[in-house]
Write a protein that holds these residues in place. Structure first.
Motif, PDB file in Angstrom:
ATOM      1  N   ALA A 110      -0.729   5.899 -10.740  1.00 60.40           N
ATOM      2  CA  ALA A 110      -1.431   4.717  -9.966  1.00 60.40           C
ATOM      3  C   ALA A 110      -1.507   3.533 -11.299  1.00 60.40           C
ATOM      4  O   ALA A 110      -2.251   3.965 -12.230  1.00 60.40           O
ATOM      5  CB  ALA A 110      -2.622   5.150  -9.334  1.00 60.40           C
ATOM      6  N   SER A 157       3.168   8.111  -8.595  1.00 58.31           N
ATOM      7  CA  SER A 157       2.079   9.466  -9.138  1.00 58.31           C
ATOM      8  C   SER A 157       1.277   8.553 -10.236  1.00 58.31           C
ATOM      9  O   SER A 157       0.069   9.270  -9.861  1.00 58.31           O
ATOM     10  CB  SER A 157       3.011  10.475  -9.647  1.00 58.31           C
ATOM     11  OG  SER A 157       3.853   9.718 -10.908  1.00 58.31           O
ATOM     12  N   LEU A 205       2.397   1.699  -3.510  1.00 54.46           N
ATOM     13  CA  LEU A 205       1.417   2.069  -4.443  1.00 54.46           C
ATOM     14  C   LEU A 205       0.912   3.469  -4.433  1.00 54.46           C
ATOM     15  O   LEU A 205       0.680   4.447  -5.145  1.00 54.46           O
ATOM     16  CB  LEU A 205       0.134   1.093  -4.652  1.00 54.46           C
ATOM     17  CG  LEU A 205       0.315  -0.188  -4.981  1.00 54.46           C
ATOM     18  CD1 LEU A 205      -1.014  -1.031  -4.875  1.00 54.46           C
ATOM     19  CD2 LEU A 205       0.877  -0.215  -6.320  1.00 54.46           C
ATOM     20  N   ASN A 206       0.789   3.919  -3.329  1.00 58.73           N
ATOM     21  CA  ASN A 206       0.516   5.238  -2.623  1.00 58.73           C
ATOM     22  C   ASN A 206       1.503   6.338  -3.120  1.00 58.73           C
ATOM     23  O   ASN A 206       1.380   7.483  -3.421  1.00 58.73           O
ATOM     24  CB  ASN A 206       0.090   5.634  -1.361  1.00 58.73           C
ATOM     25  CG  ASN A 206      -1.248   4.870  -1.101  1.00 58.73           C
ATOM     26  OD1 ASN A 206      -2.038   5.227  -1.728  1.00 58.73           O
ATOM     27  ND2 ASN A 206      -1.329   4.418   0.402  1.00 58.73           N
ATOM     28  N   SER A 207       3.071   5.872  -3.061  1.00 56.14           N
ATOM     29  CA  SER A 207       4.144   7.062  -3.530  1.00 56.14           C
ATOM     30  C   SER A 207       4.344   6.916  -4.694  1.00 56.14           C
ATOM     31  O   SER A 207       5.109   7.938  -5.386  1.00 56.14           O
ATOM     32  CB  SER A 207       5.405   6.242  -2.879  1.00 56.14           C
ATOM     33  OG  SER A 207       5.441   4.895  -3.214  1.00 56.14           O
ATOM     34  N   PHE A 256      -7.822   2.538   0.737  1.00 56.37           N
ATOM     35  CA  PHE A 256      -6.956   3.379   0.166  1.00 56.37           C
ATOM     36  C   PHE A 256      -7.177   3.582  -1.770  1.00 56.37           C
ATOM     37  O   PHE A 256      -6.759   4.419  -2.075  1.00 56.37           O
ATOM     38  CB  PHE A 256      -5.569   2.993   0.313  1.00 56.37           C
ATOM     39  CG  PHE A 256      -4.870   3.100   1.652  1.00 56.37           C
ATOM     40  CD1 PHE A 256      -4.465   4.431   2.009  1.00 56.37           C
ATOM     41  CD2 PHE A 256      -5.136   2.180   2.496  1.00 56.37           C
ATOM     42  CE1 PHE A 256      -4.075   4.714   3.233  1.00 56.37           C
ATOM     43  CE2 PHE A 256      -4.216   2.364   3.664  1.00 56.37           C
ATOM     44  CZ  PHE A 256      -4.143   3.776   4.012  1.00 56.37           C
ATOM     45  N   PHE A 257      -7.654   2.577  -2.276  1.00 49.96           N
ATOM     46  CA  PHE A 257      -7.684   2.488  -3.574  1.00 49.96           C
ATOM     47  C   PHE A 257      -9.240   2.710  -4.260  1.00 49.96           C
ATOM     48  O   PHE A 257      -9.435   2.624  -5.544  1.00 49.96           O
ATOM     49  CB  PHE A 257      -7.048   1.159  -4.177  1.00 49.96           C
ATOM     50  CG  PHE A 257      -5.701   1.244  -3.527  1.00 49.96           C
ATOM     51  CD1 PHE A 257      -4.557   2.299  -4.237  1.00 49.96           C
ATOM     52  CD2 PHE A 257      -5.340   0.512  -2.633  1.00 49.96           C
ATOM     53  CE1 PHE A 257      -3.388   2.363  -3.779  1.00 49.96           C
ATOM     54  CE2 PHE A 257      -3.815   0.467  -2.244  1.00 49.96           C
ATOM     55  CZ  PHE A 257      -3.000   1.348  -2.678  1.00 49.96           C
ATOM     56  N   THR A 279       0.722  -1.282   0.005  1.00 51.80           N
ATOM     57  CA  THR A 279       0.071   0.026   0.167  1.00 51.80           C
ATOM     58  C   THR A 279       0.957   1.352   0.202  1.00 51.80           C
ATOM     59  O   THR A 279       0.482   2.104  -0.623  1.00 51.80           O
ATOM     60  CB  THR A 279      -0.885   0.128   1.429  1.00 51.80           C
ATOM     61  OG1 THR A 279      -1.665  -1.120   1.316  1.00 51.80           O
ATOM     62  CG2 THR A 279      -1.871   1.251   1.054  1.00 51.80           C
ATOM     63  N   PHE A 280       1.935   1.186   0.949  1.00 52.21           N
ATOM     64  CA  PHE A 280       2.771   2.371   0.864  1.00 52.21           C
ATOM     65  C   PHE A 280       3.367   2.313  -0.376  1.00 52.21           C
ATOM     66  O   PHE A 280       3.817   3.800  -0.812  1.00 52.21           O
ATOM     67  CB  PHE A 280       3.893   2.123   1.891  1.00 52.21           C
ATOM     68  CG  PHE A 280       4.844   3.137   1.871  1.00 52.21           C
ATOM     69  CD1 PHE A 280       5.989   3.005   1.522  1.00 52.21           C
ATOM     70  CD2 PHE A 280       4.660   4.523   2.644  1.00 52.21           C
ATOM     71  CE1 PHE A 280       7.135   4.115   1.496  1.00 52.21           C
ATOM     72  CE2 PHE A 280       5.485   5.500   2.852  1.00 52.21           C
ATOM     73  CZ  PHE A 280       6.842   5.386   2.110  1.00 52.21           C
ATOM     74  N   THR A 288     -11.888   7.336  -1.268  1.00 52.74           N
ATOM     75  CA  THR A 288     -10.658   6.827  -0.522  1.00 52.74           C
ATOM     76  C   THR A 288     -10.893   7.360   0.912  1.00 52.74           C
ATOM     77  O   THR A 288     -11.502   8.287   1.154  1.00 52.74           O
ATOM     78  CB  THR A 288      -9.427   7.228  -1.330  1.00 52.74           C
ATOM     79  OG1 THR A 288      -9.362   8.548  -1.371  1.00 52.74           O
ATOM     80  CG2 THR A 288      -9.369   6.732  -2.658  1.00 52.74           C
ATOM     81  N   ARG A 289      -9.732   6.772   1.597  1.00 57.66           N
ATOM     82  CA  ARG A 289      -9.572   6.983   3.090  1.00 57.66           C
ATOM     83  C   ARG A 289     -10.966   7.008   3.958  1.00 57.66           C
ATOM     84  O   ARG A 289     -11.130   7.208   5.009  1.00 57.66           O
ATOM     85  CB  ARG A 289      -9.140   8.503   3.277  1.00 57.66           C
ATOM     86  CG  ARG A 289      -8.178   8.963   2.256  1.00 57.66           C
ATOM     87  CD  ARG A 289      -6.963   8.165   2.790  1.00 57.66           C
ATOM     88  NE  ARG A 289      -5.549   8.698   2.123  1.00 57.66           N
ATOM     89  CZ  ARG A 289      -4.529   8.333   2.157  1.00 57.66           C
ATOM     90  NH1 ARG A 289      -4.139   7.454   3.173  1.00 57.66           N
ATOM     91  NH2 ARG A 289      -3.474   8.569   1.432  1.00 57.66           N
ATOM     92  N   ASP A 340      -4.037  -3.387  -8.906  1.00 56.08           N
ATOM     93  CA  ASP A 340      -3.956  -3.345  -7.554  1.00 56.08           C
ATOM     94  C   ASP A 340      -4.368  -4.561  -6.972  1.00 56.08           C
ATOM     95  O   ASP A 340      -3.798  -5.235  -6.064  1.00 56.08           O
ATOM     96  CB  ASP A 340      -4.658  -2.109  -6.786  1.00 56.08           C
ATOM     97  CG  ASP A 340      -3.998  -0.849  -7.238  1.00 56.08           C
ATOM     98  OD1 ASP A 340      -4.564   0.210  -7.289  1.00 56.08           O
ATOM     99  OD2 ASP A 340      -2.842  -0.664  -7.750  1.00 56.08           O
TER     100      ASP A 340
END
Length: 847
Positions: free
Chosen positions: A403, A401, A397-399, A443-444, A394-395, A448-449, A409
């Motif tokens: 996706a 730009s 994929l979030n980093s 997250f995806f 997850t870290f 999100t969130r 995913d």
């Protein structure tokens, strides 16, 4: 031409009517037109039996002389020449008189059967080979004439001729069995009521077992699966738990209520070897079953109820005894249990008894975790990938730009689930699937969130991801476990193949086998322990490694082998699946130990037998061959000292020459005896020196007449490395033996030649020679070939000669002499530093 049929009338004792029944059957067949003859029937002076012989054709018997007496036996050749359809042969276990075609009558019967002749015969139960010890313990009489059980068991038809002990004793008292002078002794000894009752029971049980074999064969041929309750058979289902002893004793009490009942204890083990059964407890239960007259059976099967029922139906059992389940109440949600399943599926032909015991409902303990086979490191790696892997993914994929999108995913998280399954098994994979689903949602998946999902398509995607992840994890875990099982089974098969091969070849020593056990199971030490009795202390029969266990209780793992032997391993506990292979190693260790001891005992017995043979021969030599020259010496001395006889000078010289000749013979005999004793005890130590043969061989001819030997020893021969004294004694014995067997007037040829690094001395005679199969025996101690007279020596000359020659590093062998006779070839090594000799071949060969 087909094989003939064999019909046997079996009785419990003499006089029950076997021969009478056989003759009655013969009359019935003759009346039906069957060609039936009497090959051999002995009526033993019984009037009724003798009458039954009237009207039946009898084949003339063969008369054999043995030790001054004349005996009659069945003439097998005459019966074969007559070629009847049926032959009557009484007393199948009879031992034939030496000189007969076969040693036993049942062997004669086998010849008739192979010729296509049907045979009717008789046997008493006490003559069966397997029952010899039992009959002797009952009657006190050892039966010398026996027949192998297999011969009787192979009979096409066995008919029991039965009679109560009281009726048989009345028949005996009336004189229908033995003569009147033997009646009282027979009634008070062999024909006592107790003896007859025991023999009758043996006969009935033996025939019942044969009937049971025929019944099993018939059921198998006709594929009959249902139980025929012809006999009570009680199957006891064992789990290896402590309740097994209670079940066995309960089944024994049930069997005691009916005569002829049988107990069969069976333990069903899973094919993967995972079991909570205690090997010690199973060994104790096996012993208990056998002590109570039952039998123990070990069955492999993943479905325990089905395997148990299949075994029970296969042995035609009528009852099954099981113990109350040890599972706790809440554990029944996992299934009905073995007892209830067996009772439900047993059908109307099997009675199932559930016996309560002290261990009921106390729990069975936790099964062995499957992951334990993967090792702690792999399990830890699987959990790390399954828990931490999705967080790191997850870290990552979030980093990024750009996706990759929700579909990619999902595939990445699915990849982590598969890796977790490969490393740690099912549980880490399930954790990875659950964590991946939550992280994908949070997250995806828009919005999100949050844990909410706006688009129903994304909900379906997350659900499918989780389902696929769980499915893939299950399949991968199953494949990994199957691979593990296949690898393990392959390793086990290699080990068992090694053990089987070592059994057949007899190559493995106990130390090598224990070392293989220690390497296979990665143990620090291994010990094979044994004891003489249940209360005797343990002793170590063999061990490897530091600080081996002195008692099975002190070891980390112990595997019992029988009642008084155990294989003890120290280092770490073993899982249950390894005990199957360990049991094979333990059994092989016991076999190897027994083999080593048997080899040692056989060697000791061989040594003792050889020593006894030599002592016996020595006594024979001392009693005859040494006394003969002593007698001649004493007679000559007594004659010379006689005062009433005046001897002439020629007579005195002749007597003195006889004394000298006898003394020389004594000296020669005693010298050979002492030399043989030195060779037997290994005290011959040759003093090797460089020697010329033409200095030694002529010295060996002093004891033979001058004109009896032709000597040809070239002076150009190379020197040899020998002990001069031993070589002289060996050559003298060889030459004297050749002269003794050579015809009068024909000298013995002694010639020597060199070839390469060897020198050969050939002693050739023209005597009768020795067959090839006897050439090796003439070098054994106290052996005389052919009809050599007793006074010709004790048979040690060639044995001593070979012993001396081999002590010097040479060889002595016997060959045939072209044209008749024997040649002794003595081969010696050329002394060091001598040039190898090239043979002188004829010129035409070299060209």
């Amino acid at each position: 031409m087909g094989r003939g049929t064999l019909r046997i009338y079996l009785g419990a004792a003499p006089g029950v009517g076997k021969t009478y029944a056989m003759l009655s059957e013969a009359h019935r067949r003759v009346e039906r037109g069957t060609d039936c003859v009497v090959a051999f029937v002995e009526h033993h002076g019984r009037p009724r039996t003798e009458v039954m012989l009237h009207g039946l054709e009898e084949v003339p018997r063969r008369t054999i002389e043995y030790r001054g007496a004349r005996f009659t036996e069945m003439d097998v050749d005459a019966v074969l020449a007559r070629d009847p359809a049926v032959a009557l042969v009484d007393e199948l276990p009879h031992t034939n008189v030496p000189g007969s075609r076969h040693a036993k009558r049942w062997q004669d019967v086998e010849v008739l059967l192979q010729a296509g002749i049907d045979v009717i015969s008789t046997v008493n139960i006490q003559h069966l080979e397997s029952l010899g010890d039992v009959v002797e313990s009952i009657t006190g009489v050892r039966q010398r004439e026996t027949v192998p059980d297999e011969v009787v068991r192979r009979a096409d038809q066995i008919e029991l001729v039965d009679m109560s002990p009281q009726a048989l004793r009345r028949r005996m008292a009336h004189g229908n069995i033995y003569q009147s002078d033997k009646i009282d002794a027979s009634l008070s000894n062999y024909f006592r009521p107790g003896n007859l009752t025991a023999l009758r029971e043996l006969a009935l049980l033996w025939v019942a077992d044969r009937v049971d074999e025929y019944l099993q064969q018939y059921r198998g041929e006709h594929n009959i699966r249902s139980t025929w309750q012809a006999r009570e058979r009680i199957v006891v289902g064992l789990t290896g738990g402590p309740e097994g002893r209670t079940l066995i004793r309960r089944a024994s009490r049930m069997a005691a209520k009916g005569s002829g009942s049988e107990i069969l204890a069976v333990y069903v083990a899973r094919s993967d070897g995972l079991t909570a059964a205690s090997p010690k407890e199973l060994a104790v239960q096996r012993t208990l079953v056998e002590d109570l007259g039952g039998s123990f059976h070990h069955v492999i099967g993943d479905d325990i109820p089905s395997s148990l029922l299949e075994f029970a139906r296969g042995v035609n059992a009528t009852q099954i005894v099981l113990g109350s389940s040890r599972r706790k109440t809440w554990q029944y949600i996992l299934g009905p249990g073995v007892g209830q399943t067996v009772a439900r599926e047993s059908g109307p032909d099997l009675d199932v008894h559930i016996v309560t015991h002290e261990e009921a409902a106390k729990g069975r303990g936790l099964p062995v975790a499957r992951g334990a086979r993967l090792g702690g490191t792999r399990i830890l790696a699987g959990w790390l990938v399954g828990v931490i892997g999705p967080v790191l993914m997850t870290f990552l994929l979030n980093s990024i730009s750009n996706a990759p999108g929700l579909a990619n995913d999902v595939l990445l998280y699915l990849f982590l689930t598969v890796v977790a399954a490969l490393l740690g098994g099912l549980l880490p994979a399930l954790a990875a699937a659950a964590a991946g689903s939550l992280l994908l949602n949070y997250f995806f998946t828009p919005p999100t969130r949050t844990l909410t999902i706006d688009d129903p398509k994304n909900i379906v995607a997350i659900i499918i991801f989780f389902a696929v992840g769980v499915s893939v994890a299950s399949v991968v875990d199953l494949a990994a476990r199957r691979t593990h099982q296949a690898a393990r089974l392959r390793a086990e098969s290699e080990i068992l193949s090694f053990l089987a091969g070592s059994v057949l070849r007899g190559e493995t020593t106990l130390d090598a086998l224990l070392e293989r056990v220690r390497e296979t199971f990665a143990m620090e030490s291994v010990a094979l322990l044994e004891r003489a009795g249940d209360v005797e202390p343990w002793t170590c029969a063999g061990s490897l490694g530091p600080n081996p266990a002195e008692r099975p209780e002190d070891a980390d793992v112990d595997m019992p082998v029988g009642d008084h032997m155990a294989l003890a391993l120290s280092g770490r506990p073993l899982p249950a699946e390894d005990r199957r292979v360990l049991a094979a190693f333990a059994a092989q260790a016991a076999v190897v130990l027994d083999r080593q001891r048997l080899v040692g005992e056989a060697e000791e017995a061989r040594r003792l037998a050889e020593g006894n043979r030599i002592r016996t021969a020595l006594l024979a030599a001392v009693s005859h061959d040494l006394r003969t020259p002593l007698a001649s010496i004493k007679a000559a001395v007594t004659s010379l000292r006689s005062d009433d006889v005046s001897w002439s000078d020629d007579d005195e010289a002749e007597l003195l020459a006889g004394i000298e000749e006898g003394a020389d013979r004594l000296d020669h005999l005693v010298g050979n005896l002492l030399d043989m004793s030195r060779l037997q005890t290994g005290t011959v130590t040759p003093l090797i020196r460089v020697t010329d043969l033409d200095e030694v061989i002529p010295m060996a001819l002093v004891g033979v007449p001058d004109d009896s030997v032709q000597l040809d020893i070239p002076e150009t021969l190379p020197m040899v490395a020998v002990d001069r004294g031993l070589l002289e004694r060996a050559a003298a014995n060889i030459v004297e033996n050749a002269v003794k067997y050579s015809p009068p007037g024909v000298p013995v040829a002694v010639a020597a030649s060199a070839l390469g690094d060897r020198v050969e001395v050939r002693v050739t005679d023209r005597g009768p020679g020795v067959p090839d199969d006897s050439k090796s025996r003439i070098f054994e101690p106290f052996q005389r070939y052919g009809d050599a007279p007793r006074g010709a020596g004790v048979g040690l000359g060639l044995a001593v000669a070979r012993g001396f020659v081999e002590a010097m590093g040479g060889t002595l062998a016997a060959e045939d002499t072209p044209g008749g006779g024997m040649t002794m070839v003595l081969t010696l090594k050329v002394a060091p530093g001598q040039a190898p000799v090239r043979p002188d071949f004829p010129a035409q060969v070299l060209s």
